[in-house]
Structures are given as structure tokens and as C-alpha cells.
Design a protein around this motif. Structure first.
Motif, PDB file in Angstrom:
ATOM      1  N   UNK A 151      25.601 -32.022 -41.493  1.00  0.00           N
ATOM      2  CA  UNK A 151      25.934 -31.548 -40.161  1.00  0.00           C
ATOM      3  C   UNK A 151      27.020 -30.478 -40.231  1.00  0.00           C
ATOM      4  N   UNK A 152      26.803 -29.372 -39.505  1.00  0.00           N
ATOM      5  CA  UNK A 152      27.763 -28.276 -39.514  1.00  0.00           C
ATOM      6  C   UNK A 152      28.475 -28.177 -38.169  1.00  0.00           C
ATOM      7  N   UNK A 153      27.976 -28.870 -37.159  1.00  0.00           N
ATOM      8  CA  UNK A 153      28.539 -28.781 -35.808  1.00  0.00           C
ATOM      9  C   UNK A 153      29.935 -29.332 -35.710  1.00  0.00           C
ATOM     10  N   UNK A 154      30.252 -29.857 -34.585  1.00  0.00           N
ATOM     11  CA  UNK A 154      31.576 -30.404 -34.322  1.00  0.00           C
ATOM     12  C   UNK A 154      31.794 -31.684 -35.121  1.00  0.00           C
ATOM     13  N   UNK A 155      33.038 -31.904 -35.492  1.00  0.00           N
ATOM     14  CA  UNK A 155      33.374 -33.111 -36.251  1.00  0.00           C
ATOM     15  C   UNK A 155      34.507 -33.861 -35.558  1.00  0.00           C
ATOM     16  N   UNK A 156      34.583 -35.148 -35.838  1.00  0.00           N
ATOM     17  CA  UNK A 156      35.686 -35.982 -35.387  1.00  0.00           C
ATOM     18  C   UNK A 156      36.583 -36.185 -36.601  1.00  0.00           C
ATOM     19  N   UNK A 157      37.867 -35.948 -36.440  1.00  0.00           N
ATOM     20  CA  UNK A 157      38.807 -36.162 -37.532  1.00  0.00           C
ATOM     21  C   UNK A 157      39.717 -37.321 -37.153  1.00  0.00           C
ATOM     22  N   UNK A 158      39.844 -38.272 -38.069  1.00  0.00           N
ATOM     23  CA  UNK A 158      40.667 -39.457 -37.838  1.00  0.00           C
ATOM     24  C   UNK A 158      41.648 -39.580 -38.994  1.00  0.00           C
ATOM     25  N   UNK A 159      42.905 -39.853 -38.674  1.00  0.00           N
ATOM     26  CA  UNK A 159      43.918 -40.141 -39.691  1.00  0.00           C
ATOM     27  C   UNK A 159      44.529 -41.483 -39.360  1.00  0.00           C
ATOM     28  N   UNK A 160      44.588 -42.363 -40.350  1.00  0.00           N
ATOM     29  CA  UNK A 160      45.204 -43.671 -40.182  1.00  0.00           C
ATOM     30  C   UNK A 160      46.241 -43.826 -41.274  1.00  0.00           C
ATOM     31  N   UNK A 161      47.483 -44.087 -40.876  1.00  0.00           N
ATOM     32  CA  UNK A 161      48.540 -44.291 -41.862  1.00  0.00           C
ATOM     33  C   UNK A 161      48.961 -45.740 -41.824  1.00  0.00           C
ATOM     34  N   UNK A 221      44.778 -42.435 -44.711  1.00  0.00           N
ATOM     35  CA  UNK A 221      43.327 -42.338 -44.768  1.00  0.00           C
ATOM     36  C   UNK A 221      42.897 -41.248 -43.797  1.00  0.00           C
ATOM     37  N   UNK A 222      42.203 -40.217 -44.309  1.00  0.00           N
ATOM     38  CA  UNK A 222      41.701 -39.127 -43.475  1.00  0.00           C
ATOM     39  C   UNK A 222      40.180 -39.152 -43.535  1.00  0.00           C
ATOM     40  N   UNK A 223      39.547 -39.086 -42.360  1.00  0.00           N
ATOM     41  CA  UNK A 223      38.087 -39.121 -42.286  1.00  0.00           C
ATOM     42  C   UNK A 223      37.626 -37.987 -41.387  1.00  0.00           C
ATOM     43  N   UNK A 224      36.627 -37.246 -41.840  1.00  0.00           N
ATOM     44  CA  UNK A 224      35.945 -36.235 -41.015  1.00  0.00           C
ATOM     45  C   UNK A 224      34.527 -36.731 -40.838  1.00  0.00           C
ATOM     46  N   UNK A 225      34.074 -36.828 -39.594  1.00  0.00           N
ATOM     47  CA  UNK A 225      32.770 -37.424 -39.304  1.00  0.00           C
ATOM     48  C   UNK A 225      32.052 -36.531 -38.294  1.00  0.00           C
ATOM     49  N   UNK A 226      30.759 -36.298 -38.471  1.00  0.00           N
ATOM     50  CA  UNK A 226      30.016 -35.472 -37.513  1.00  0.00           C
ATOM     51  C   UNK A 226      30.075 -36.075 -36.107  1.00  0.00           C
ATOM     52  N   UNK A 227      30.284 -35.223 -35.118  1.00  0.00           N
ATOM     53  CA  UNK A 227      30.413 -35.684 -33.739  1.00  0.00           C
ATOM     54  C   UNK A 227      29.179 -36.462 -33.294  1.00  0.00           C
TER      55      UNK A 227
END
Length: 117
Positions: free
Chosen positions: A80-90, A96-102
């Protein structure tokens, strides 16, 4: 001699009771706070049971930090090249950094729930 202070004793719960409470917490849509309240237990106690049975989120075992484990994504999500959701949990020193397709946001929500249990 009496000191005038009340002795506070910790409540003890049987293994069966703990297992029953933890099983209820695992049900879809269950609230740890609500389950704890139904049993007359402080929610923090139930949270500590959950951490002990699972080793806690992002736990360290035997003084060794857990290692990176690659996650294979279904082909429809991997490119997927479109929008992504980025999540950071410390958690402590761990980030922990996660990039996930919207378009896979529902899958991200399920994954995140499992990771944070």
C-alpha cells in the motif's frame, strides 16, 4: 500492647478465582474495571494478575530485552502506498513505532489490543 493502629491484611484469592476473573477479562468487549468491580476486587489487582500471567506488555525476561520479530503482512497490505497510520508506544526505555496502511486500520486496532494486553 496495643498501638492503636489497625492491622491491614491483604486479601488472598484462590487460583480458580483468579483464572475465572482473567477469563472474563479476555471476553470480547470486556472491561477489566467492570469485571473487577463485579467481583469486589480493585481493578489494579486484576491488571497486576494479567501482567504476571503474560509477562506484561513489552516485558523483559531474565534481564534480556525481547528481540525484534518481523511481521509478515498480507500482500494487499504490504504494498500500500496511500495514507498510513503511525503509532508510537513508549514503555520505559522501549519505543515501538508502527506504520500501518490506513485501509487496514481495523487490523491495526486488533493488533494493538493484542500487543498492549
Amino acid at each position: 500492647m496495643e498501638s492503636g493502629k489497625e492491622v491491614v491484611r491483604r486479601r488472598r484469592y484462590s487460583r480458580e478465582m483468579k483464572e475465572a476473573v482473567l477469563a472474563q477479562c479476555e471476553q470480547p468487549g470486556a472491561s477489566v474495571a467492570r469485571v473487577a468491580m463485579e467481583h469486589g476486587i480493585n481493578a489494579n489487582v486484576v491488571h497486576s494478575w494479567r501482567k504476571r500471567t503474560r509477562g506484561g506488555p513489552m516485558a523483559h525476561h531474565g534481564g534480556v530485552q525481547e528481540q525484534f520479530v518481523p511481521l509478515a503482512l498480507p500482500a494487499t497490505m504490504a504494498h500500500s502506498i496511500g495514507h498510513v497510520v503511525e503509532v508510537e508506544v513508549q514503555h520505559g526505555a522501549t519505543l515501538l513505532k508502527v506504520r500501518w496502511p490506513l485501509e487496514g486500520a481495523a487490523d491495526l486496532a486488533r493488533w494493538t489490543r493484542e500487543v498492549l494486553r
